[in-house]
Design a protein around this motif. Structure first.
Motif, PDB file in Angstrom:
ATOM      1  N   GLU A 136     -19.661  35.542  26.462  1.00 50.72           N
ATOM      2  CA  GLU A 136     -18.946  34.352  26.948  1.00 50.72           C
ATOM      3  C   GLU A 136     -19.098  33.139  26.025  1.00 50.72           C
ATOM      4  O   GLU A 136     -18.086  32.502  25.662  1.00 50.72           O
ATOM      5  N   ARG A 140     -15.935  31.445  23.910  1.00 50.66           N
ATOM      6  CA  ARG A 140     -15.593  30.035  24.087  1.00 50.66           C
ATOM      7  C   ARG A 140     -15.624  29.292  22.753  1.00 50.66           C
ATOM      8  O   ARG A 140     -14.738  28.479  22.462  1.00 50.66           O
ATOM      9  N   LEU A 156     -13.876  22.391  25.961  1.00 50.71           N
ATOM     10  CA  LEU A 156     -15.238  22.752  26.348  1.00 50.71           C
ATOM     11  C   LEU A 156     -15.672  22.007  27.612  1.00 50.71           C
ATOM     12  O   LEU A 156     -16.358  22.571  28.469  1.00 50.71           O
ATOM     13  N   THR A 159     -13.819  23.728  30.644  1.00 56.81           N
ATOM     14  CA  THR A 159     -14.360  25.049  30.971  1.00 56.81           C
ATOM     15  C   THR A 159     -15.765  24.947  31.553  1.00 56.81           C
ATOM     16  O   THR A 159     -16.123  25.711  32.456  1.00 56.81           O
TER      17      THR A 159
END
Length: 319
Positions: A136, A140, A156, A159
């Motif tokens: 993950e 990202r 960022l 999320t």
């Protein structure tokens, strides 16, 4: 299957990050330990409870018509039925409900009939979740590297908010549901209600549904209590009312807090909409999805709202 895995990654990712920070382990090791621990706990609980639950639910489904009939002929049941015929309607459909519950119970008890498919599905979800948790941060960062600095920071930030909101809400909701199932199950056992284990499981699952889940569970258990005696119903109603106050004003603010800052209208709308689309699972995950959409909408409109606020403030200043 993929959606379940992605949702599980969003829920568990902050837990893995916290394990990395506190234990000093690598992300792969933390993810593996966490996923294996969850699988082990679920497996042990399933091995212990599957036969008891399936037997209780199957017995409950077999006795449901008689339970409804006893409740209908009680003093309070006669009073309720005289005003709205609601118990009479429930009696007419009790067989359909019992058949549905029996099929579900039978599916749990005879899962070996489709063991290969079930095992393949479970292993697929487990490994997708495991690899998703490990990769993950890398994914990202890779997506962020495709964006310019200002958009990368915004991506960022959004999320992070979505992942932490989803995780805190679902983990807190799960903890509260375990408490609800325990309270209702112990109350059913103390009052001598039939099938207390089935009552606890049903209450815990329904309590995962925001706002209305505990009430629906209370109505079902209340019907079972009414089949025993009016006194049992009164005691259970008192327990239910007290517990719901504790859940609403103590447990939810303490455990969940304001993780999903959505209005009551949005909560009910998301539960109804996603419940209609995806059933029980949709009703459970509807609120975090709605919260995620709200976070995205807030971020997309943040600049416009700031400009409007600045313009309004400038107009209010004296010339």
């Amino acid at each position: 299957m993929i959606f379940v895995s992605l949702f599980s990654v969003a829920v568990l990712s902050p837990v893995v990050t916290a394990m990395e920070r506190r234990l000093g382990w690598s992300r792969g090791r933390c993810s593996t330990v966490l996923v294996l621990a969850i699988v082990l706990v679920i497996g042990v609980v399933a091995l212990i409870l599957v036969q008891a639950i399936s037997g209780s639910v199957r017995g409950f489904s077999d006795d449901l018509p008689q339970i409804v009939d006893r409740a209908r002929h009680s003093d309070l049941g006669s009073f309720i039925n005289r005003g709205s015929d609601s118990l009479e309607t429930l009696r007419k459909h009790a067989s359909d409900i019992a058949n549905g519950v029996g099929k579900v119970s039978g599916g749990v008890a005879h899962v070996g009939a489709s063991a290969f498919g079930a095992v393949a599905l479970v292993f697929s979800v487990v490994f997708l979740t495991l690899f998703g948790l490990i990769d993950e941060p890398r994914w990202r960062d890779w997506i962020g590297s495709l964006l310019y600095r200002d958009k990368r920071e915004r991506y960022l930030r959004v999320t992070d908010r979505i992942i932490h909101t989803t995780s805190r809400y679902m983990l807190g909701n799960l903890a509260i549901s375990v408490i609800c199932g325990t309270v209702y199950g112990v109350t059913a056992l103390v009052l001598g209600l039939p099938y207390p284990l089935a009552v606890a499981v049903i209450a815990g699952i329904l309590d995962l549904i925001p706002s209305v889940g505990a009430t629906i569970a209370g109505i079902i258990v209340g019907l079972v209590a009414l089949s025993v005696s009016l006194q049992a119903l009164i005691v259970f109603v008192i327990v239910m009312v007290v517990y719901q106050q504790i859940e609403n004003y103590i447990l939810q603010p303490t455990i969940i807090g304001k993780a999903a800052q959505v209005s009551g209208f949005t909560v009910l709308s998301s539960v109804l909409a996603f419940g209609a689309l995806f059933g029980l699972i949709g009703a459970i995950i509807g609120v975090p999805i709605a919260a995620a959409l709200q976070i995205v909408a807030e971020e997309l409109t943040a600049g416009r709202r700031a400009r409007i606020a600045a313009e309004d403030a400038a107009r209010k200043q004296p010339a």
